[in-house]
Design a protein around this motif. Structure first.
Motif, PDB file in Angstrom:
ATOM      1  N   LYS A  65     -10.155  29.702  27.966  1.00  0.00           N
ATOM      2  CA  LYS A  65      -9.610  31.171  27.328  1.00  0.00           C
ATOM      3  C   LYS A  65      -8.281  31.186  27.817  1.00  0.00           C
ATOM      4  O   LYS A  65      -7.374  30.620  28.180  1.00  0.00           O
ATOM      5  CB  LYS A  65      -9.506  31.753  28.466  1.00  0.00           C
ATOM      6  CG  LYS A  65     -11.187  32.521  28.575  1.00  0.00           C
ATOM      7  CD  LYS A  65     -11.548  33.248  29.852  1.00  0.00           C
ATOM      8  CE  LYS A  65     -11.214  34.891  29.343  1.00  0.00           C
ATOM      9  NZ  LYS A  65     -11.414  35.522  28.289  1.00  0.00           N
ATOM     10  N   VAL A  66      -7.062  31.715  26.520  1.00  0.00           N
ATOM     11  CA  VAL A  66      -5.884  31.935  25.751  1.00  0.00           C
ATOM     12  C   VAL A  66      -5.120  32.971  25.851  1.00  0.00           C
ATOM     13  O   VAL A  66      -6.178  34.296  24.996  1.00  0.00           O
ATOM     14  CB  VAL A  66      -5.053  30.966  24.571  1.00  0.00           C
ATOM     15  CG1 VAL A  66      -4.510  30.804  24.501  1.00  0.00           C
ATOM     16  CG2 VAL A  66      -5.740  29.128  25.328  1.00  0.00           C
ATOM     17  N   LEU A  67      -4.217  33.845  26.635  1.00  0.00           N
ATOM     18  CA  LEU A  67      -3.642  35.147  26.031  1.00  0.00           C
ATOM     19  C   LEU A  67      -2.713  34.654  25.325  1.00  0.00           C
ATOM     20  O   LEU A  67      -2.219  34.530  25.536  1.00  0.00           O
ATOM     21  CB  LEU A  67      -2.829  35.894  27.379  1.00  0.00           C
ATOM     22  CG  LEU A  67      -2.239  36.916  27.608  1.00  0.00           C
ATOM     23  CD1 LEU A  67      -4.011  38.014  27.306  1.00  0.00           C
ATOM     24  CD2 LEU A  67      -2.184  37.095  28.605  1.00  0.00           C
ATOM     25  N   LEU A  68      -3.195  36.120  23.785  1.00  0.00           N
ATOM     26  CA  LEU A  68      -2.686  35.759  22.708  1.00  0.00           C
ATOM     27  C   LEU A  68      -1.887  37.313  22.216  1.00  0.00           C
ATOM     28  O   LEU A  68      -2.054  37.761  22.278  1.00  0.00           O
ATOM     29  CB  LEU A  68      -2.665  35.427  21.430  1.00  0.00           C
ATOM     30  CG  LEU A  68      -2.220  35.555  20.226  1.00  0.00           C
ATOM     31  CD1 LEU A  68      -1.479  34.624  20.073  1.00  0.00           C
ATOM     32  CD2 LEU A  68      -2.886  35.430  18.930  1.00  0.00           C
ATOM     33  N   MET A  81      -1.362  41.002  10.513  1.00  0.00           N
ATOM     34  CA  MET A  81      -1.557  40.062   9.627  1.00  0.00           C
ATOM     35  C   MET A  81      -1.730  38.283  10.706  1.00  0.00           C
ATOM     36  O   MET A  81      -2.372  37.193  10.739  1.00  0.00           O
ATOM     37  CB  MET A  81      -0.501  39.601   8.307  1.00  0.00           C
ATOM     38  CG  MET A  81      -1.169  40.508   7.943  1.00  0.00           C
ATOM     39  SD  MET A  81      -0.262  40.928   6.001  1.00  0.00           S
ATOM     40  CE  MET A  81      -0.248  39.554   5.617  1.00  0.00           C
ATOM     41  N   ASN A  82      -0.503  38.608  11.106  1.00  0.00           N
ATOM     42  CA  ASN A  82      -0.058  36.710  11.785  1.00  0.00           C
ATOM     43  C   ASN A  82      -1.303  36.655  13.210  1.00  0.00           C
ATOM     44  O   ASN A  82      -1.234  36.057  13.513  1.00  0.00           O
ATOM     45  CB  ASN A  82       1.686  36.760  12.886  1.00  0.00           C
ATOM     46  CG  ASN A  82       2.087  37.054  11.927  1.00  0.00           C
ATOM     47  OD1 ASN A  82       1.721  35.981  10.375  1.00  0.00           O
ATOM     48  ND2 ASN A  82       3.382  37.349  12.162  1.00  0.00           N
ATOM     49  N   MET A  83      -1.609  37.978  13.707  1.00  0.00           N
ATOM     50  CA  MET A  83      -2.942  37.584  14.518  1.00  0.00           C
ATOM     51  C   MET A  83      -4.077  37.437  13.857  1.00  0.00           C
ATOM     52  O   MET A  83      -4.943  36.515  14.339  1.00  0.00           O
ATOM     53  CB  MET A  83      -2.883  39.629  15.428  1.00  0.00           C
ATOM     54  CG  MET A  83      -3.911  40.270  16.036  1.00  0.00           C
ATOM     55  SD  MET A  83      -3.293  38.878  17.630  1.00  0.00           S
ATOM     56  CE  MET A  83      -2.453  40.023  19.057  1.00  0.00           C
ATOM     57  N   GLU A  84      -4.316  38.232  12.860  1.00  0.00           N
ATOM     58  CA  GLU A  84      -5.611  37.712  12.251  1.00  0.00           C
ATOM     59  C   GLU A  84      -5.676  35.692  12.351  1.00  0.00           C
ATOM     60  O   GLU A  84      -6.561  35.568  12.469  1.00  0.00           O
ATOM     61  CB  GLU A  84      -5.778  38.735  10.889  1.00  0.00           C
ATOM     62  CG  GLU A  84      -6.898  37.880   9.915  1.00  0.00           C
ATOM     63  CD  GLU A  84      -6.925  39.169   8.978  1.00  0.00           C
ATOM     64  OE1 GLU A  84      -7.876  38.434   8.029  1.00  0.00           O
ATOM     65  OE2 GLU A  84      -6.784  39.931   8.715  1.00  0.00           O
ATOM     66  N   ILE A  85      -4.667  35.455  11.158  1.00  0.00           N
ATOM     67  CA  ILE A  85      -4.480  34.107  10.927  1.00  0.00           C
ATOM     68  C   ILE A  85      -4.414  33.626  12.139  1.00  0.00           C
ATOM     69  O   ILE A  85      -5.070  32.548  11.894  1.00  0.00           O
ATOM     70  CB  ILE A  85      -2.889  33.795  10.243  1.00  0.00           C
ATOM     71  CG1 ILE A  85      -3.072  34.729   9.098  1.00  0.00           C
ATOM     72  CG2 ILE A  85      -2.473  32.675  10.434  1.00  0.00           C
ATOM     73  CD1 ILE A  85      -1.761  34.491   8.684  1.00  0.00           C
ATOM     74  N   PRO A 119      -6.675  38.882  22.386  1.00  0.00           N
ATOM     75  CA  PRO A 119      -5.483  39.588  21.657  1.00  0.00           C
ATOM     76  C   PRO A 119      -4.937  40.607  22.694  1.00  0.00           C
ATOM     77  O   PRO A 119      -5.486  41.700  22.780  1.00  0.00           O
ATOM     78  CB  PRO A 119      -6.056  39.767  20.666  1.00  0.00           C
ATOM     79  CG  PRO A 119      -7.735  40.214  20.702  1.00  0.00           C
ATOM     80  CD  PRO A 119      -7.951  39.529  22.058  1.00  0.00           C
ATOM     81  N   VAL A 120      -2.937  40.942  22.381  1.00  0.00           N
ATOM     82  CA  VAL A 120      -3.041  42.458  22.658  1.00  0.00           C
ATOM     83  C   VAL A 120      -1.556  42.312  22.363  1.00  0.00           C
ATOM     84  O   VAL A 120      -1.048  41.275  21.062  1.00  0.00           O
ATOM     85  CB  VAL A 120      -2.306  41.789  24.431  1.00  0.00           C
ATOM     86  CG1 VAL A 120      -2.824  41.630  25.633  1.00  0.00           C
ATOM     87  CG2 VAL A 120      -1.464  40.590  24.160  1.00  0.00           C
ATOM     88  N   ALA A 121      -0.814  43.521  21.795  1.00  0.00           N
ATOM     89  CA  ALA A 121      -0.041  43.343  20.618  1.00  0.00           C
ATOM     90  C   ALA A 121       1.517  44.191  21.278  1.00  0.00           C
ATOM     91  O   ALA A 121       1.493  43.920  20.427  1.00  0.00           O
ATOM     92  CB  ALA A 121      -0.820  45.898  19.903  1.00  0.00           C
TER      93      ALA A 121
END
Length: 976
Positions: A853-856, A862-866, A880-882
């Motif tokens: 488990k990794v927190l991103l 677009m960067n998040m999707e890649i 994922p968090v913004a």
């Protein structure tokens, strides 16, 4: 007319000064001769001190060798002592080892081993000596005082039994315990020969090395060996003995003294070990050897006197010509001219000055002009600039033009009407006929058309440069962008053709990386100009960097049919401390340009040379030499400026932004180095970079382990003589006996001849790419002669995959890549001859990302999707968090062990990555201080990396993300 008479009187006065000048010239000549004598004596003193320092160095090198021999022998003796043998057993054992030790150390050096043992003394040459009291011996006393450390017993003169020839004996002693002390007696023939074999600058020089009692241990005159310099005998005269005693009382100075009816320049020096060094040079040798130099000095001084005399003789005519030239120059450049004699404060000048005043007194002219100055502030400035006091003080600034501008009421030269004008008044202090004179020059500068034209020209030039740069950048950026967009369109239309899609994606990646390199260049030049560029200081391996460059540019050169090679010269420090990224960037820029501008069948060479070490700095020279198109002298003057290319055709034919060399130049300057270029159109270019590095903190200076390969004999075969000599030098540093050959056929004959002797070759190192007979064929014929036992190594700068099978079939044991380093050859020797087995590092255990488990934290969709797509393909569980605040809240709310790492963007809304990291580290969560946090950001400068680490992050990865590096970083940090 009055002014002319004053000048004529002054010229007559000048004639009287010529005779005085000749006297001054003779005095100057004597001063020069004295200076020459002083410099000669100073040089001789420095040479003498340097000789003493060299002798001291040689002495310590010899002694260190003897200590090493003792350490090797004492290992076996100490092991025997652990068995606690009886006195007779120890005596028999030591005598049995005497011949072995003698063969190992050499009969000319080895005298014997002695030790105190169980109250007696045992010698390796005659056994037990019960009558000798060990405590009375110097070696025992010295070892006792050292308290267990290895100690050197000072050399002394002894004699062989039954003989009369002098012999130097040195003791290496060590106290093992209260009962045992070991001494290694040495016939110090090395010291005896040290001075006799030394090359001398001056003929008939006498050098002596003595112990602290005056016994001669080494001499350039063999007849003096063993005698005492302070005692008269059949060799040492009373005069010689007395003079040596005098030199000993006044050391480290040059003395002119008469010794045995010969005038000598002599000196004496004592080193830290108490040894005396005497040096005596016949004065006749000094004068004979330096006769040419002294003759040249005399000729130059004589020519100087003659020239100076002729110059003085023509001085009056020169003064007259100067007056005429000065008048012509000022008439052309200035509107009005006045000359003031500082001694009389009288002036003379043009018609304007004469008409303005009734007398020739400068005070009247000063007031006339001051009355025309328009405002009070300019009047104050006028007074401080042109008053009598100001003119006299200006004489301290001879021949220096000074100017001020004043607003004045001045007559128009055409209409005669007074108008407000800006007048530039200049003053110049000088001498005319040896009299102090200040010239006052006036010029109307109201209309500065030339200044306006220059400003317009500069503005137009700046505008043109800006337009050219924008045009070039547009082309350079649009070209890869067009490729990316075009290949994406093709891939979208060819969805069913997997091979076509893969090709389009590969080409898009290449174009994207090219675009990234352009952006990096622009960012680098921007950070350099703004002062944001910071350098890193870390240990790095030069061998790895050079092999990496070889791998990169060999392929590029091969595609263009250009020869690429790397040459190493005197490279002994393979590890240094500096900024590896920036050094690599400099060499990448220079080599890529060399490949780019070198046509087919040309050559590009990288030469790395280690210069001398100065103030603990390792100085390296990097030279990039190509046979390319070269460049003009005009372009070389501006080659390191940003955005510069020789002409428009260069950009069209070869591309590029013109930033690479400017970046390289600035990086070299930041590192305190130097970069230079030499080139001719059509003949190629050479770039030379000089950089200084610190030694590594771990002392990885490239020094080899102390192992001997003195029994190994190697044949090196390479058609380049310089390559042969370089490899031979590396092998000889390892103690290997080495021969070289430049032709394959001759190498085969040489191996065959060696087989018929007692010392055949133990290994052959053969270059692959040789003329006449290549390396593989040479290896095949040598293998046919030697059989399967002798190792045959092929070295090559090229991709050897094409010949691997052929080489194996020919009997080649191993293929190694050039350039060859000291460590490379040492590893080859120990692996081939089995001196020791290096400790093998444990295989790294790969980290299993499955379910991790990794927190991103990433605000760009677009960067998040890649990132999500690639990380999840590695079987990671991504949250994922913004923004940074959401990342903080998610982590704090999680249970211990939920997340293994956090990937953090920097520039995010609400809370940026720095603030979020600091808040996480300060939170009360059990993993707050230990969870790995990795910055993934477009902030790519060195200062950004430093700021990320200072905020509490564990590593920094710049966008666009290199996911292979990201996975490696995650593996390392998660395991830690």
């Amino acid at each position: 007319m009055m002014n002319k008479r004053k000048q004529e009187r002054g010229y007559a006065h000048g004639l009287k000064q010529i005779r005085h000048a000749l006297v001054i010239e003779i005095i100057l000549a004597l001063c020069v001769a004295s200076a020459v004598v002083f410099v000669g004596l100073d040089t001789l003193a420095k040479q003498t001190n340097q000789y003493a320092a060299n002798i001291n160095t040689d002495y310590h090198a010899t002694v260190d060798g003897y200590i090493h021999e003792y350490q090797m022998m004492s290992i076996e003796i100490k092991e025997k002592l652990k068995e606690d043998p009886s006195l007779e057993e120890m005596s028999q054992w030591l005598m049995s080892r005497d011949e072995v030790y003698k063969n190992a150390a050499g009969e000319e050096v080895y005298r014997g081993i002695g030790l105190s043992y169980k109250g007696a003394v045992i010698n390796s040459w005659n056994g037990v000596n019960r009558s000798m009291d060990p405590t009375s011996r110097p070696w025992y006393q010295k070892a006792e005082a050292a308290g267990g450390d290895i100690v050197v017993v000072s050399p002394y003169i002894t004699y062989e039994e039954g003989g009369s020839a002098g012999m130097i004996v040195m003791g290496i002693a060590e106290k093992i315990n209260e009962d045992v002390t070991i001494v290694y007696d040495i016939k110090n023939t090395g010291l005896k020969k040290m001075l006799a074999n030394r090359e001398l600058i001056y003929d008939d020089t006498l050098m002596l090395l003595c112990d602290d009692q005056g016994y001669i241990l080494s001499s350039s005159d063999a007849d003096q060996f063993g005698h005492n310099v302070f005692t008269k005998d059949e060799v040492i005269s009373a005069d010689f003995s007395a003079q040596m005693a005098g030199l000993t009382q006044s050391q480290n100075k040059l003395h002119f003294t008469r010794i045995d009816n010969t005038w000598m320049v002599a000196s004496a020096t004592t080193n830290e070990d108490g040894l005396l060094f005497f040096k005596m040079i016949p004065i006749t040798s000094v004068f004979v050897q330096d006769f040419l130099f002294i003759t040249i000095i005399i000729i130059l001084v004589t020519a100087f006197l003659i020239g100076l005399y002729c110059q003085n003789k023509q001085r009056l005519k020169e003064f007259q010509r100067k007056d005429e030239r000065l008048t012509c120059i000022t008439n052309a450049s200035y509107d009005e001219r006045v000359y003031v004699d500082i001694e009389t404060m009288e002036f003379y000048g043009n018609e304007w000055a004469d008409e303005s005043c009734d007398t020739d007194q400068y005070a009247e002219l000063f007031k006339k002009v001051r009355s025309r100055v328009a405002n009070q502030s300019d009047q104050i400035k006028y007074d401080s600039f042109l008053s009598e006091k100001a003119l006299k003080s200006a004489m301290d600034k001879m021949y220096k033009m000074e100017s001020e501008q004043f607003t004045v009421k001045w007559p128009d030269p055409e209409t005669g009407e007074e108008k407000e004008a800006v007048l530039e008044i200049s003053r110049l202090a000088s001498e005319i006929d040896r009299r102090p004179v200040v010239g006052i020059l006036l010029k109307d500068v109201t209309e500065s058309a030339e200044v306006l034209k220059d400003a317009l020209k500069h503005a137009e030039s700046a505008s043109q440069a800006k337009g050219d740069f924008m045009s070039r950048m547009s082309h350079e950026i649009r070209t890869p962008l067009n490729a990316i967009i075009g290949y994406m369109s093709i891939a979208r239309d060819e969805k069913t053709d997997a091979k076509k899609v893969a090709h389009c994606l590969d080409q898009s990646t290449v174009a994207a990386r090219h675009l990234l390199s352009i952006v990096n260049d622009i960012l680098d030049i921007s950070s350099i100009e703004s002062g944001r560029m910071k350098l890193e200081k870390t240990d790095f391996d030069l061998t790895q960097m050079i092999h990496s460059l070889t791998t990169i540019f060999y392929g590029q050169a091969k595609e263009k049919n250009v020869q690429f090679k790397v040459e190493l010269e005197e490279l002994t420090n393979e590890w240094v401390n500096g900024d590896p990224l920036r050094v690599n960037q400099i060499l990448l820029n220079l080599l890529s340009n060399a490949i780019k501008f070198t046509p087919e069948n040309g050559a590009v060479t990288l030469i790395v040379r280690q210069m001398e070490t100065i103030q603990d700095k390792i100085h390296l020279q990097f030279r990039v030499v190509d046979t390319g198109i070269g460049m003009s002298r005009e372009y070389m003057d501006r080659i390191f400026k940003p955005f510069e290319q020789e002409d428009a055709s260069t950009a069209r034919n070869y591309g590029g932004t013109g930033l690479g060399l400017s970046i390289s130049y600035n990086l070299v300057q930041m590192m305190g180095g130097k970069i230079a270029v030499a080139s001719e159109p059509g003949k190629g270019t050479t770039f030379t970079v000089m950089l200084a590095f610190d030694p590594t903190e771990t002392q990885r200076t490239g020094q080899l382990p102390t192992l001997s390969f003195s029994d190994v004999r190697v044949l090196v075969v390479d058609d380049e003589v310089s390559a042969c000599e370089y490899i031979k030098k590396l092998l000889e540093r390892c103690g290997v006996k080495c021969d070289t050959q430049n032709v394959g056929k001759k190498a085969v004959r040489r191996v065959k001849n060696r087989l018929e002797t007692e010392h055949p070759y133990d290994m052959c190192i053969i270059d692959w790419n040789m003329s006449e007979m290549d390396g593989v064929e040479t290896a095949r014929q040598i293998r046919a002669l030697c059989g399967a036992e002798m190792p045959i190594i092929v070295a090559t700068s090229y991709d050897y995959s094409a010949i691997a099978d052929e080489a194996k079939e020919a009997g080649v044991n191993r293929i190694i890549a050039k350039p060859l380093f000291q460590s490379t050859l040492f590893d080859l020797l120990i692996n081939t001859f089995g001196k020791y087995e290096p400790v093998q590092s444990k295989e790294k255990k790969a980290v299993d990302f499955n379910g991790m488990k990794v927190l991103l934290a990433e605000d760009n969709a677009m960067n998040m999707e890649i990132a999500l797509d690639i990380l999840r393909k590695a079987d990671m569980d991504i949250t994922p968090v913004a923004d940074g605040k959401e990342a903080l809240e998610t982590f704090v709310a999680s249970e211990e062990g939920t997340y293994k790492a956090i990937l953090m963007d920097i520039q995010m809304p609400v809370m940026d990555g720095y603030e979020a990291t600091k808040a996480i580290r300060k939170s009360g969560h059990p993993q707050a201080e230990t969870i790995p946090i990795i910055a993934m950001t477009a902030n790519a400068f060195t200062s950004d990396v430093t700021e990320a680490l200072a905020a509490g992050m564990d590593d920094h990865i710049a966008k666009p993300i290199d996911f292979e590096r990201l996975f490696d970083t995650l593996s390392r940090l998660v395991k830690e």
